[in-house]
Design a protein around this motif. Structure first.
Motif, PDB file in Angstrom:
ATOM      1  N   GLY A  16     -38.928 -17.373 -38.463  1.00  0.00           N
ATOM      2  CA  GLY A  16     -39.610 -15.952 -38.255  1.00  0.00           C
ATOM      3  C   GLY A  16     -39.971 -15.177 -40.139  1.00  0.00           C
ATOM      4  N   LEU A  17     -38.854 -15.225 -40.313  1.00  0.00           N
ATOM      5  CA  LEU A  17     -38.384 -15.317 -41.754  1.00  0.00           C
ATOM      6  C   LEU A  17     -38.891 -16.264 -42.641  1.00  0.00           C
ATOM      7  N   ALA A  18     -38.483 -17.408 -42.534  1.00  0.00           N
ATOM      8  CA  ALA A  18     -39.072 -18.324 -43.260  1.00  0.00           C
ATOM      9  C   ALA A  18     -40.393 -18.716 -43.217  1.00  0.00           C
ATOM     10  N   VAL A  19     -41.498 -17.879 -42.218  1.00  0.00           N
ATOM     11  CA  VAL A  19     -43.168 -17.781 -42.394  1.00  0.00           C
ATOM     12  C   VAL A  19     -43.506 -16.203 -43.178  1.00  0.00           C
ATOM     13  N   GLY A  20     -42.157 -15.279 -42.849  1.00  0.00           N
ATOM     14  CA  GLY A  20     -42.060 -13.841 -43.707  1.00  0.00           C
ATOM     15  C   GLY A  20     -42.012 -14.429 -44.891  1.00  0.00           C
ATOM     16  N   PHE A  21     -41.544 -15.033 -45.632  1.00  0.00           N
ATOM     17  CA  PHE A  21     -41.187 -15.760 -46.961  1.00  0.00           C
ATOM     18  C   PHE A  21     -41.552 -16.734 -47.811  1.00  0.00           C
ATOM     19  N   GLY A  22     -41.822 -17.876 -47.172  1.00  0.00           N
ATOM     20  CA  GLY A  22     -42.279 -19.009 -47.368  1.00  0.00           C
ATOM     21  C   GLY A  22     -43.590 -19.201 -47.596  1.00  0.00           C
ATOM     22  N   LEU A  23     -44.381 -18.735 -46.448  1.00  0.00           N
ATOM     23  CA  LEU A  23     -45.470 -19.517 -45.331  1.00  0.00           C
ATOM     24  C   LEU A  23     -46.483 -17.960 -45.058  1.00  0.00           C
ATOM     25  N   GLN A  24     -46.074 -16.962 -45.751  1.00  0.00           N
ATOM     26  CA  GLN A  24     -46.711 -15.994 -45.861  1.00  0.00           C
ATOM     27  C   GLN A  24     -48.198 -16.836 -46.161  1.00  0.00           C
ATOM     28  N   LYS A  25     -48.466 -16.808 -47.814  1.00  0.00           N
ATOM     29  CA  LYS A  25     -49.678 -16.779 -48.116  1.00  0.00           C
ATOM     30  C   LYS A  25     -50.058 -18.102 -46.981  1.00  0.00           C
ATOM     31  N   THR A  26     -49.603 -18.714 -46.697  1.00  0.00           N
ATOM     32  CA  THR A  26     -50.406 -19.820 -46.224  1.00  0.00           C
ATOM     33  C   THR A  26     -51.114 -19.044 -44.494  1.00  0.00           C
ATOM     34  N   PHE A  27     -50.087 -19.107 -44.591  1.00  0.00           N
ATOM     35  CA  PHE A  27     -51.077 -17.563 -42.522  1.00  0.00           C
ATOM     36  C   PHE A  27     -51.913 -17.097 -43.043  1.00  0.00           C
ATOM     37  N   GLY A  28     -51.864 -16.222 -43.780  1.00  0.00           N
ATOM     38  CA  GLY A  28     -53.163 -15.483 -44.834  1.00  0.00           C
ATOM     39  C   GLY A  28     -53.764 -16.061 -44.796  1.00  0.00           C
ATOM     40  N   ASN A  29     -53.839 -16.607 -45.778  1.00  0.00           N
ATOM     41  CA  ASN A  29     -55.412 -17.423 -45.765  1.00  0.00           C
ATOM     42  C   ASN A  29     -55.838 -18.331 -44.864  1.00  0.00           C
ATOM     43  N   LEU A  30     -54.892 -18.705 -43.672  1.00  0.00           N
ATOM     44  CA  LEU A  30     -55.962 -19.160 -42.304  1.00  0.00           C
ATOM     45  C   LEU A  30     -56.361 -18.437 -41.678  1.00  0.00           C
ATOM     46  N   ILE A  31     -55.753 -16.708 -41.350  1.00  0.00           N
ATOM     47  CA  ILE A  31     -56.057 -15.541 -40.700  1.00  0.00           C
ATOM     48  C   ILE A  31     -57.125 -15.362 -41.230  1.00  0.00           C
ATOM     49  N   ALA A  32     -57.107 -14.801 -42.918  1.00  0.00           N
ATOM     50  CA  ALA A  32     -58.225 -14.643 -43.724  1.00  0.00           C
ATOM     51  C   ALA A  32     -59.929 -15.442 -42.869  1.00  0.00           C
ATOM     52  N   GLY A  33     -59.303 -16.733 -43.384  1.00  0.00           N
ATOM     53  CA  GLY A  33     -60.892 -17.729 -43.405  1.00  0.00           C
ATOM     54  C   GLY A  33     -61.573 -17.368 -42.125  1.00  0.00           C
ATOM     55  N   VAL A  34     -60.346 -17.353 -41.091  1.00  0.00           N
ATOM     56  CA  VAL A  34     -61.143 -17.296 -39.540  1.00  0.00           C
ATOM     57  C   VAL A  34     -62.578 -15.434 -39.798  1.00  0.00           C
ATOM     58  N   ILE A  35     -61.389 -14.584 -40.234  1.00  0.00           N
ATOM     59  CA  ILE A  35     -61.606 -13.724 -40.193  1.00  0.00           C
ATOM     60  C   ILE A  35     -63.559 -13.798 -40.896  1.00  0.00           C
ATOM     61  N   LEU A  36     -63.314 -14.288 -41.914  1.00  0.00           N
ATOM     62  CA  LEU A  36     -64.592 -14.251 -42.344  1.00  0.00           C
ATOM     63  C   LEU A  36     -65.860 -15.350 -41.796  1.00  0.00           C
ATOM     64  N   LEU A  37     -65.295 -16.148 -40.800  1.00  0.00           N
ATOM     65  CA  LEU A  37     -66.057 -16.734 -40.381  1.00  0.00           C
ATOM     66  C   LEU A  37     -66.902 -15.882 -39.170  1.00  0.00           C
ATOM     67  N   MET A  38     -65.577 -14.893 -38.763  1.00  0.00           N
ATOM     68  CA  MET A  38     -66.561 -14.475 -37.771  1.00  0.00           C
ATOM     69  C   MET A  38     -67.217 -13.566 -37.690  1.00  0.00           C
ATOM     70  N   ASP A  39     -66.606 -12.759 -38.454  1.00  0.00           N
ATOM     71  CA  ASP A  39     -68.039 -11.200 -39.551  1.00  0.00           C
ATOM     72  C   ASP A  39     -69.100 -11.765 -39.529  1.00  0.00           C
ATOM     73  N   ARG A  40     -68.896 -13.294 -40.572  1.00  0.00           N
ATOM     74  CA  ARG A  40     -70.104 -13.690 -41.123  1.00  0.00           C
ATOM     75  C   ARG A  40     -70.246 -12.979 -42.487  1.00  0.00           C
ATOM     76  N   SER A  41     -69.264 -12.573 -42.761  1.00  0.00           N
ATOM     77  CA  SER A  41     -69.318 -11.096 -44.275  1.00  0.00           C
ATOM     78  C   SER A  41     -69.544 -12.923 -45.615  1.00  0.00           C
ATOM     79  N   ILE A  42     -69.177 -14.043 -45.165  1.00  0.00           N
ATOM     80  CA  ILE A  42     -69.258 -15.177 -46.106  1.00  0.00           C
ATOM     81  C   ILE A  42     -69.260 -16.476 -45.325  1.00  0.00           C
ATOM     82  N   LYS A  43     -70.437 -16.912 -45.401  1.00  0.00           N
ATOM     83  CA  LYS A  43     -70.957 -18.513 -44.743  1.00  0.00           C
ATOM     84  C   LYS A  43     -71.128 -18.975 -45.579  1.00  0.00           C
ATOM     85  N   PRO A  44     -70.694 -20.721 -45.490  1.00  0.00           N
ATOM     86  CA  PRO A  44     -71.683 -21.933 -46.056  1.00  0.00           C
ATOM     87  C   PRO A  44     -72.896 -21.574 -46.265  1.00  0.00           C
TER      88      PRO A  44
END
Length: 313
Positions: free
Chosen positions: A113-141
């Motif tokens: 959990g600490l490794a994710v919080g400090f080292g991979l927070q940007k990666t997981f943040g971008n992953l969740i943000a990408g899923v949210i963008l596709l779900m709310d259809r605010s930005i799409k291909p």
């Protein structure tokens, strides 16, 4: 039948001998026996998980693409969820094949959990943000967006929404990767969110004394000569203001292909307007200003000096 049974027994015996030989080559660490067989089996499982994950995720993405009734956004979201599901299942199967007890991993959950919080927070943040963008259809291909951040302005068409970033193709065929998290926290102009029709306002000045009705007809005719300008809705002319040196007009046009750029169509309209006004005699004025000089002793001395220069004795 007995021949096949004997062959099967011989093969099993041979495999057991190999396993025993490989298992004998190793050492003990506490109650854990680490052997060459464990290393070979772990390598086989890891390779199997990677191959299975790649093949199964590719088959799953193709199956999602083949589904009818899904638009581009739903298809991209389905492919992303399919990839995450397949790889999660592959990792869990690999852990089970290696004989690792999942309850033992709770010891490392805090450190992970600490490794994710400090080292991979940007990666997981971008992953969740990408899923949210596709779900709310605010930005799409296929959307045309403009992003303004601390690194500058980006305008182009969204070609792909990935796990980490959104790929935006600009007018000069450059592909810019924008992290998903930036699109969640930065103001984004989506030029094709609900409609691909975009309105453009183009300022044009004409000189005082010009025939405004004639200028309006010429500007409308010039705008309609540009192929990308839509006929419906028709272009319109607005009187914006009486400026200090010109009458300020606005040409309002609409386009439905913003991915092809805005500056080029604005340039085409201005060129057509220039030729139309020039041929008709309606002039585009230069900046003008009136200067009022107050009477003073110094000004009178200067005037006398100028007169003396014009009329020398």
């Amino acid at each position: 039948m007995s021949t096949w049974l004997k062959l099967h027994q011989q093969i099993n015996a041979q495999i057991n001998d190999w396993v025993s030989s490989l298992d004998d080559v190793g050492f003990d660490v506490g109650r854990t026996h680490i052997s060459l067989f464990n290393a070979v089996w772990m390598l086989i499982v890891v390779i199997g998980v990677l191959v299975f994950g790649r093949v199964a995720s590719r088959i799953g993405r193709r199956a999602v693409r083949g589904l009818k009734g899904l638009d581009g956004t739903q298809r991209a979201l389905g492919e992303k969820l399919m990839t995450v599901t397949v790889w999660s299942a592959a990792v869990l199967v690999g852990i089970d094949a290696l004989g690792i007890n999942l309850t033992t991993l709770t010891v490392f959950s805090g450190a992970f959990g600490l490794a994710v919080g400090f080292g991979l927070q940007k990666t997981f943040g971008n992953l969740i943000a990408g899923v949210i963008l596709l779900m709310d259809r605010s930005i799409k291909p296929g959307d045309v967006i403009a992003v303004n951040d601390t690194k500058g302005s980006t305008f182009g068409e969204v070609s792909r929404i990935g796990v980490r970033a959104v790929s935006v193709t600009t007018r000069d065929n450059r592909e810019i990767l924008i992290p998903n998290e930036i699109l969640m926290t930065t103001q984004v102009e989506n030029w094709s969110y609900s409609s691909r029709m975009v309105g453009i306002t183009i300022p044009v000045n004409v000189a005082y004394g010009s025939d405004l009705d004639l200028a309006e007809k010429l500007l409308l005719k010039a705008a309609l000569t540009v192929p990308r300008v839509l006929k419906d809705p028709e272009p319109s002319i607005l009187l914006n203001a009486f400026g200090p040196s010109a009458i300020e007009l606005l040409i309002y046009i609409s386009i439905d292909d913003p991915e092809n750029g805005v500056g080029n169509v604005r340039s085409d309209v201005l060129k057509a307007a220039w030729h139309a006004l020039k041929d008709s005699g309606v002039s585009i004025p230069l900046p003008q200003s009136d200067v009022t000089l107050r009477d003073s002793d110094g000004l009178r001395v200067l005037a006398e000096a100028l007169r003396g220069r014009e009329n020398p004795q």
